[in-house]
Write a protein that holds these residues in place. Structure first.
Motif, short mmCIF file in Angstrom:
data_model
loop_
_atom_site.label_atom_id
_atom_site.label_comp_id
_atom_site.label_asym_id
_atom_site.label_seq_id
_atom_site.Cartn_x
_atom_site.Cartn_y
_atom_site.Cartn_z
N UNK A 102 0.82 -1.21 0.00
CA UNK A 102 0.00 0.00 0.00
C UNK A 102 0.85 1.26 0.00
N UNK A 103 2.00 1.23 0.67
CA UNK A 103 2.83 2.43 0.75
C UNK A 103 3.58 2.69 -0.55
N UNK A 104 3.95 1.64 -1.26
CA UNK A 104 4.85 1.81 -2.41
C UNK A 104 4.13 1.85 -3.75
N UNK A 105 2.79 1.72 -3.77
CA UNK A 105 2.14 1.48 -5.07
C UNK A 105 1.94 2.71 -5.93
N UNK A 106 2.13 3.91 -5.39
CA UNK A 106 1.96 5.10 -6.21
C UNK A 106 3.19 5.33 -7.08
N UNK A 107 2.96 5.68 -8.34
CA UNK A 107 4.07 5.93 -9.25
C UNK A 107 4.54 7.38 -9.25
N UNK A 108 4.00 8.17 -8.32
CA UNK A 108 4.39 9.57 -8.27
C UNK A 108 3.59 10.44 -9.22
N UNK A 109 2.70 9.83 -10.02
CA UNK A 109 1.88 10.60 -10.96
C UNK A 109 0.43 10.67 -10.50
N UNK A 110 0.19 10.32 -9.24
CA UNK A 110 -1.17 10.34 -8.71
C UNK A 110 -1.92 9.04 -8.91
N UNK A 111 -1.37 8.12 -9.69
CA UNK A 111 -2.04 6.85 -9.91
C UNK A 111 -1.88 5.96 -8.69
N UNK A 112 -2.82 5.06 -8.51
CA UNK A 112 -2.77 4.14 -7.38
C UNK A 112 -3.35 2.81 -7.80
N UNK A 113 -2.77 1.74 -7.30
CA UNK A 113 -3.27 0.41 -7.61
C UNK A 113 -4.55 0.10 -6.85
N UNK A 114 -4.85 0.84 -5.77
CA UNK A 114 -5.94 0.48 -4.88
C UNK A 114 -7.03 1.52 -4.75
N UNK A 115 -6.72 2.78 -4.91
CA UNK A 115 -7.68 3.86 -4.61
C UNK A 115 -8.98 3.73 -5.39
N UNK A 116 -10.10 3.89 -4.69
CA UNK A 116 -11.46 3.85 -5.23
C UNK A 116 -11.91 2.46 -5.66
N UNK A 117 -11.09 1.43 -5.43
CA UNK A 117 -11.48 0.07 -5.79
C UNK A 117 -12.03 -0.65 -4.55
N UNK A 118 -13.15 -1.35 -4.66
CA UNK A 118 -13.74 -2.02 -3.50
C UNK A 118 -12.85 -3.13 -2.95
N UNK A 119 -12.89 -3.28 -1.63
CA UNK A 119 -12.04 -4.27 -0.97
C UNK A 119 -12.79 -4.89 0.20
N UNK A 120 -12.36 -6.09 0.56
CA UNK A 120 -12.89 -6.77 1.74
C UNK A 120 -11.79 -7.64 2.30
N UNK A 121 -11.91 -7.94 3.59
CA UNK A 121 -10.98 -8.88 4.19
C UNK A 121 -11.74 -10.07 4.73
N UNK A 122 -11.04 -11.20 4.78
CA UNK A 122 -11.61 -12.45 5.28
C UNK A 122 -10.66 -13.01 6.33
N UNK A 123 -11.20 -13.38 7.49
CA UNK A 123 -10.39 -13.96 8.56
C UNK A 123 -10.80 -15.40 8.79
#
Length: 211
Positions: A102-123
């Motif tokens: 999560x910390x390293x995924x930005x390319x410095x151009x404002x893009x993100x691998x995760x932002x605005x994409x739905x997520x869930x966790x399972x335990x």
């Protein structure tokens, strides 16, 4: 559309995998492509705050699967993150993995691998610690502007083996509904995008408690 499911267990085909497979099958039934990605059992470095990712566009440590996962994440439309419970918390491996991803995924151009994409966790757990683990990993999504997807119960299964997990009928049904809910929200997002709907991403001012 595709959902990337991260298996944070040291057991590639264990209880967490069994739960994620149930979610994946439900997503597949809704026409969503899936891939289950395993963190593996190789030692994982935690983030050292070296900030080299800002220069490289990826984590500086490249001897595990973090960068491989992030590259796949850019092409994914949603995420399910699964972890067994170790001492009433998520595994050290998935915590280190997600911290760096999560910390390293930005390319410095404002893009993100995760932002605005739905997520869930399972335990998954033999007995207890699932809700603490659920709360812990949801914090990654809440700071990344990711819609958090729920089911009709907290996203958890119980059992000490895959065979026992398959006997947790309510847990399995929770996974199945989670897949349906994820598919629904992904389709809503796609429909909104087709209508030209966008989200304004306002600039953020970083402060601390003394200024």
């Amino acid at each position: 559309m595709k959902v990337l499911l991260l298996n944070g267990s040291p057991h590639k085909n264990g209880c967490t995998y069994t739960a994620l497979t149930e979610v994946a099958n439900s997503l597949n039934d809704e026409g969503i492509e899936t891939e289950i990605f395993w963190v593996s059992t190789k030692p994982l470095m935690s983030c050292t705050a070296c900030l080299k990712c800002a220069e490289k566009g990826e984590c500086a440590f490249d001897n595990d699967r973090v960068n491989e996962f992030v590259k796949k994440a850019y092409d994914a439309d949603g995420f399910i993150f699964g972890s067994p419970v170790h001492y009433a918390a998520a595994t050290g491996a998935i915590t280190s993995f997600l911290g760096r991803a999560f910390y390293s995924n930005s390319n410095g151009d404002g893009s993100s691998a995760f932002k605005f994409k739905p997520a869930a966790m399972v335990a998954s757990a033999r007995r207890a610690g699932t809700t603490a683990t659920y709360d812990q990993l949801n914090k990654f999504f809440g700071i990344t502007q990711m819609p958090i997807i729920s089911s009709f119960y907290w996203n958890m299964v119980h059992g000490n083996s895959p065979e026992e997990v398959r006997q947790d009928i309510e847990g399995l049904e929770t996974m199945q509904q989670l897949g349906k809910n994820m598919a629904y929200f992904m389709k809503c997002i796609e429909a909104g995008r087709e209508k030209g709907l966008t989200i304004e991403d306002k600039p953020k001012t970083r402060t601390n408690f003394i200024r």
